[in-house]
Structures are given as structure tokens and as C-alpha cells.
Write a protein that holds these residues in place. Structure first.
Motif, mmCIF file in Angstrom:
data_model
loop_
_atom_site.group_PDB
_atom_site.id
_atom_site.type_symbol
_atom_site.label_atom_id
_atom_site.label_comp_id
_atom_site.label_asym_id
_atom_site.label_seq_id
_atom_site.Cartn_x
_atom_site.Cartn_y
_atom_site.Cartn_z
ATOM 1 N N ARG A 117 -2.321 -1.399 6.910
ATOM 2 C CA ARG A 117 -1.392 -1.310 8.030
ATOM 3 C C ARG A 117 -0.128 -0.572 7.594
ATOM 4 O O ARG A 117 0.603 -1.047 6.737
ATOM 5 C CB ARG A 117 -1.022 -2.721 8.483
ATOM 6 C CG ARG A 117 0.065 -2.755 9.511
ATOM 7 C CD ARG A 117 0.420 -4.167 9.919
ATOM 8 N NE ARG A 117 1.723 -4.176 10.558
ATOM 9 C CZ ARG A 117 2.428 -5.263 10.829
ATOM 10 N NH1 ARG A 117 1.938 -6.441 10.543
ATOM 11 N NH2 ARG A 117 3.611 -5.170 11.400
ATOM 12 N N PRO A 118 0.162 0.590 8.175
ATOM 13 C CA PRO A 118 1.370 1.327 7.799
ATOM 14 C C PRO A 118 2.616 0.689 8.412
ATOM 15 O O PRO A 118 2.572 0.171 9.524
ATOM 16 C CB PRO A 118 1.129 2.714 8.393
ATOM 17 C CG PRO A 118 0.169 2.501 9.507
ATOM 18 C CD PRO A 118 -0.644 1.281 9.183
ATOM 19 N N VAL B 116 11.614 -1.765 -2.092
ATOM 20 C CA VAL B 116 12.578 -0.666 -2.161
ATOM 21 C C VAL B 116 11.806 0.642 -2.242
ATOM 22 O O VAL B 116 10.828 0.747 -2.991
ATOM 23 C CB VAL B 116 13.497 -0.814 -3.389
ATOM 24 C CG1 VAL B 116 14.536 0.298 -3.435
ATOM 25 C CG2 VAL B 116 14.175 -2.174 -3.391
ATOM 26 N N LEU B 117 12.243 1.637 -1.462
ATOM 27 C CA LEU B 117 11.544 2.916 -1.372
ATOM 28 C C LEU B 117 12.529 4.069 -1.497
ATOM 29 O O LEU B 117 13.612 4.035 -0.912
ATOM 30 C CB LEU B 117 10.833 3.029 -0.016
ATOM 31 C CG LEU B 117 9.878 1.903 0.374
ATOM 32 C CD1 LEU B 117 9.499 2.026 1.843
ATOM 33 C CD2 LEU B 117 8.640 1.932 -0.506
ATOM 34 N N THR C 271 6.573 16.317 3.017
ATOM 35 C CA THR C 271 5.818 15.304 2.291
ATOM 36 C C THR C 271 6.114 13.946 2.916
ATOM 37 O O THR C 271 7.273 13.549 3.000
ATOM 38 C CB THR C 271 6.196 15.298 0.797
ATOM 39 O OG1 THR C 271 5.825 16.551 0.228
ATOM 40 C CG2 THR C 271 5.462 14.183 0.059
ATOM 41 N N ALA C 272 5.067 13.283 3.368
ATOM 42 C CA ALA C 272 5.218 11.947 3.949
ATOM 43 C C ALA C 272 4.726 10.919 2.936
ATOM 44 O O ALA C 272 3.597 11.000 2.471
ATOM 45 C CB ALA C 272 4.418 11.844 5.241
ATOM 46 N N SER C 273 5.600 9.986 2.585
ATOM 47 C CA SER C 273 5.212 8.891 1.692
ATOM 48 C C SER C 273 5.203 7.612 2.515
ATOM 49 O O SER C 273 6.228 7.193 3.029
ATOM 50 C CB SER C 273 6.186 8.781 0.518
ATOM 51 O OG SER C 273 6.138 9.958 -0.253
ATOM 52 N N LEU C 274 4.016 7.046 2.631
ATOM 53 C CA LEU C 274 3.814 5.944 3.567
ATOM 54 C C LEU C 274 3.735 4.634 2.792
ATOM 55 O O LEU C 274 3.105 4.557 1.740
ATOM 56 C CB LEU C 274 2.521 6.205 4.347
ATOM 57 C CG LEU C 274 2.294 5.481 5.667
ATOM 58 C CD1 LEU C 274 3.456 5.648 6.635
ATOM 59 C CD2 LEU C 274 1.002 6.010 6.321
ATOM 60 N N TYR C 275 4.404 3.624 3.343
ATOM 61 C CA TYR C 275 4.407 2.276 2.778
ATOM 62 C C TYR C 275 3.823 1.318 3.801
ATOM 63 O O TYR C 275 4.086 1.467 5.001
ATOM 64 C CB TYR C 275 5.836 1.859 2.432
ATOM 65 C CG TYR C 275 6.005 0.370 2.183
ATOM 66 C CD1 TYR C 275 5.647 -0.194 0.968
ATOM 67 C CD2 TYR C 275 6.518 -0.474 3.170
ATOM 68 C CE1 TYR C 275 5.798 -1.560 0.735
ATOM 69 C CE2 TYR C 275 6.675 -1.845 2.951
ATOM 70 C CZ TYR C 275 6.311 -2.377 1.729
ATOM 71 O OH TYR C 275 6.450 -3.720 1.502
ATOM 72 N N VAL D 32 0.856 -1.186 0.000
ATOM 73 C CA VAL D 32 0.000 0.000 0.000
ATOM 74 C C VAL D 32 0.894 1.237 0.000
ATOM 75 O O VAL D 32 1.882 1.290 0.747
ATOM 76 C CB VAL D 32 -0.925 0.014 1.231
ATOM 77 C CG1 VAL D 32 -1.840 1.227 1.214
ATOM 78 C CG2 VAL D 32 -1.723 -1.273 1.301
ATOM 79 N N LEU D 33 0.548 2.210 -0.837
ATOM 80 C CA LEU D 33 1.366 3.408 -1.001
ATOM 81 C C LEU D 33 0.499 4.662 -0.954
ATOM 82 O O LEU D 33 -0.580 4.694 -1.535
ATOM 83 C CB LEU D 33 2.080 3.378 -2.364
ATOM 84 C CG LEU D 33 2.928 2.144 -2.674
ATOM 85 C CD1 LEU D 33 3.309 2.137 -4.148
ATOM 86 C CD2 LEU D 33 4.167 2.113 -1.802
#
Lengths: 299, 299
Positions: free
Chosen positions: A89-90, B50-51, A141-145, A50-51
């Protein structure tokens, strides 16, 4: 991945040390800051990745009068709210910082990053990496995986005519402080998704007046709401509740035959309210006289 | 995930339609723009996620005189270059846009996003989603998701004393146009990683003068370089080759006993050059008289 980017000055290493301190050790983060890329564990069996990326910018989402720690928390919480709406789920976050030179910007960003780390500790989210760029405006900027069970991932598009429209919490009042202090409805969203309670879900970031038309359109539907039933913060009228934005509550659609069971089984203190119903597309949206900013996009 | 954010105006849907057009269909992207979160396939067996996040900002990484399509390409290519240094395979990107209101910003961003889509088609990268925020400055943050074989993922930290320092391509001349038109060394980085040719690798974004000390420090080492051997673009002296920045070439460390085999087996047209050696930490870095000051956009 380094907190590197295009930073001048000899204090870069010290800044990186401050910004990467205080984050929780998360098993899903296999390689955090310090290399060109971060490595994270793949989703467990049955899950997919999830992104989500989300920004907070000075003058748009906050001002310097807002406590920096809450601004850093907000950058993460906004993306968390989208994860909640997906039932996901982060696991780890990348932080891209826009940092004006001089003045008190560096100290403000230090406190913002400390606030993000504190929120991440509470939520169990690891730091994957980040980047810093000199800029005329302060921003994050928050990029959540993260992960979600493939079968239970919720979208905006699954609702059917007759589904009951529900929303968590109360609407409005975001500018009075809620826009910073909101609690992403992560547990609630995950529970709704895993239990198969909802056919469509999204988080309210732009206000019900803009976001409900989006959910309806994604599902190929129209809608009817009862303004009297809209849950509102104290002192907020229905027009503001619908159009102020930054509620970060969950908007979701429940099959009518399941609404009573949902009421009985709901395990959280967070309230939710049903306030309308989804209609076949051929019917005009009915907002009970409340202007919907998103209405024109919907027509 | 919607291209939503805090945008005013009636043309939002049209803009989203333009920005999401022209992207390739990528099997790894399970759910692209349009929902709160994107869904992507998890890494294949033996691989990890990979991020990387990377930004380009007006006045820092480009000016409006630069062709917008190349600016959009650059936003993606910068993150690709980091993937190359890890030996990773990119799958999908999230694009966070900072968009000034009025003027020609909207048209410029349209062309930038079209340029990013064109580059993504060539590289086989899908659009996972994005966000737009009104801002006083035009900018693009690309957050890239992908996969790498866990066993072959390269870091900055694996080099040993005696390893040979190598770099792809030529250095310097970035401001003359290379900073926009560089080709991320993706195939080269993946080949080096999978073949186990390199003990440490990173991409040169801030210039050898800043990045080589980072690689050496991450490996707990010092270094010695021969300025005569540095591969330079025509008309670029060694000082600029080391300090101009934005080379986006791969810097890598090879065990000395493997350097001849690497030379024989190298299957690419891209040249690489050995120009130094890593030393035990107790020895002072030796730069052959070339000042190592790295990249400073604000000097």
C-alpha cells in the motif's frame, strides 16, 4: 524537506508553491515539504515499510511530444506498479526533479508535477517532499514509501516447479501509448497477495522476455510458455508482446491446484491469463520459438 | 527491487553484482535489492519514519575530475546531512543511477557506487535497492529511509524571537574540496534533537545566505547576524562564507537561557559558534552589510 536543491532565480518559491499544490492530505504524511526531511507514520501493526525508487527521463521514457501531465503520472505509476507486485500500500512519495534551464522546460515540469498530483489524488498518495536540480535533461525520480503486511508481502523468489505462469491484461503496444496510460494493478496485486494466491510476483517493466527469466532465476527455476496463449494487444505479434517492454502488468505464479479457485474468485474486471508453467532448473527454458531478450542472462 | 531499469547490454548482472557488493548487513533492511520493492523494518515504538531524497549530478555537484568514490559518498552524505538536521537515524538507502552509455562512465559509476558502499559501511546504512537509467549525464539520487523519535524530531519552524543562532564547524571553502569531504553532523544533530537543545534546525546546503532566510521564514521571524562572529575557513571572507554554499553544517536556534548550558554540555570535538539572533518578523533582516544571495550554480 524543501523543494530546494540548487535552483537559481527568484521564482523558486512560486515554483514550489505550484508543485506542492493539489496534493491530497494523507494521514500517513506527518510532515510534508518544507523541512529538511519528511516524516511519515510507521507501518501499522503486523506491517513493514516498503520502499521503491523509479525514474522517468526524457529521451528514455518519454519525449516532449508526450503530454506532460501523463509523464508526471507515469513517474508515480511506475513505482506504483512495483508496489502492486509486492501487494503493498503506497502512502507518500518524494519527487526529485531534473530541470533544464530556459526554454519551455519549466512550464513542462509544472504540468508534469500537476499530473503527478492529480494521479496522487486519485490513488490517495501524499507528497512527502522533493528536490530540484538543474540538469541537461528533464527527468523525474519518484521514491515511494508505504506499507505491506509482513506475512503477505510477495517476492519474485517463492515460485515452485509446476506453478502456473499468469499475467494480467494484455502485452505489447506500449509505444503506441500504453507506456503512459497504463493503470498500475494495485488493487489486483494487493488482493492476490493478501489472499495468498501467488507464490511469486513481479511487474513487467522490461518485457516478459527479460522479466520472466528474472522471476524464474529468483525462484531457482526454468520455464515453459505457450506463445499462442500470450494475451496480446490488437495488432501485436508474439515477438513484440514478449520484447517491447513497459507493459506494467503483473506476472505471477500460482500453485496448479489453486488456479481454478483463483478463476472463480477473481473479483476484478481486469483479465488475467495463464500462459505457461515453471519448470525445474535443470530443464532448458522453452519459449515456443519466441526470442527472449533476457534469455542470455538466464543461461 | 532490482537494479534493473532500461539497461542494454550483457553485463547488467555483473554490474548489479558489483554495485550491491560491500554493503553492510543492516537488521532494519528486511529485503534488499532483487525484488520489485524493498522491505524495511518499521520505526521502533515512539518513532516515526523519515524520508529524504537528494541528487548529485555531473556538472552541477561534481565533475569527472572529482574522485568517483567521493562522489558516491557525497550522494549519500547529502541526504545524511538532512537526517542530521532532523535528529533522525538513517537505516537504508535506495540509489537511482543515471548512466551515460560508452566511454568511461561505467567504470566511474562502479567506483562511485563502491564509494557509497564504503561510506554506508561506516555509517551503518543498508542498501534497500536501486535503479539504473541510461542518460546523457552521470548522476546519483539517494533516497534515504530511517527513523526519528516523534517527540524530538526537529523542524525549521520552531524558533522564537530572541533565540540564538548557532552553526557547527566553519563556513566557506566548499569548492576547494569540502563539498566532497564534508562529514554529515549526524551524531551532533541527534544529540541536539534528543536533548531538546534546539527549537529549529536545518542543514546548510545552499549557503547561510539562502538557508538562514528559509529557517527564519519557516519560523515566522526575522534575524540579525554579526559577520565578525561567523566561523570561516582559512582564507574565506565573510561574503564567501555566507554565499558559497555546500557547507553541510547544522544551523540551529537555541533559547537564550540555554546557550550557556549547551556550551558546558556539548560532548563533541566539532565546534559550534553563536553568530546572531532571531528577531520578530516586523524587523528587517540585519546582515551587517554582507549580501545574502545564497547559492547559484548557474551564475
Amino acid at each position: 524537506m524543501a523543494f530546494s536543491g540548487m535552483m537559481a532565480g527568484m521564482d523558486e518559491d512560486a515554483r514550489i508553491a505550484r508543485w506542492t499544490a493539489g496534493w491530497p492530505a494523507v494521514p500517513g504524511v506527518l510532515r510534508g515539504p518544507g523541512d529538511d526531511c519528511a516524516l511519515a507514520a510507521g507501518p501499522p501493526r503486523g506491517c513493514v515499510a516498503v520502499l521503491k525508487t523509479d525514474s522517468v527521463l526524457e529521451g528514455v521514457h518519454f519525449t516532449r511530444r508526450d503530454p506532460a501531465a501523463w509523464v508526471g503520472r507515469k513517474a508515480l505509476a511506475r513505482a506504483m506498479s512495483d508496489f502492486a507486485a509486492t501487494g503493498a500500500r503506497p502512502v507518500a512519495v518524494l519527487a526529485a526533479c531534473l530541470l533544464p534551464s530556459g526554454g519551455k522546460s519549466g512550464a513542462y515540469m509544472d504540468r508534469a508535477m500537476a499530473g503527478m498530483a492529480a494521479a496522487a489524488r486519485r490513488w490517495g498518495i501524499g507528497l512527502a517532499g522533493g528536490e530540484t536540480t538543474r540538469a541537461p535533461v528533464l527527468g523525474l525520480t519518484a521514491s515511494l514509501y508505504g506499507w505491506v503486511e509482513r506475512k503477505t508481502a510477495v517476492a519474485r523468489s517463492g515460485a515452485r516447479a509446476g506453478d502456473v505462469l499468469c499475467v494480467t491484461g494484455q502485452l505489447g503496444g506500449s509505444r503506441a501509448g500504453h507506456h503512459l496510460r497504463f493503470e498500475p494493478r494495485l488493487a489486483e496485486g494487493q488482493w492476490l497477495a493478501r489472499g495468498g494466491w501467488v507464490r511469486a510476483m513481479m511487474d513487467l517493466s522490461d518485457g516478459l522476455g527479460k522479466d520472466l527469466p528474472r522471476l524464474a532465476r529468483a525462484s531457482g527455476l526454468s520455464f515453459l510458455i505457450d506463445p499462442e496463449k500470450l494475451p496480446r494487444r490488437r495488432g501485436v505479434d508474439a515477438v513484440r508482446a514478449v520484447n517491447e517492454g513497459e507493459d506494467y502488468e503483473l506476472l505471477f505464479a500460482v500453485a496448479p491446484e489453486r488456479i481454478e479457485a483463483l478463476r472463480r474468485n477473481w473479483p476484478f474486471r481486469t483479465p488475467w491469463t495463464d500462459f505457461g508453467v515453471l519448470l525445474p532448473r535443470r530443464l532448458k527454458p522453452e519459449t515456443g520459438g519466441i526470442p527472449f531478450r533476457g534469455y542470455d542472462h538466464f543461461a
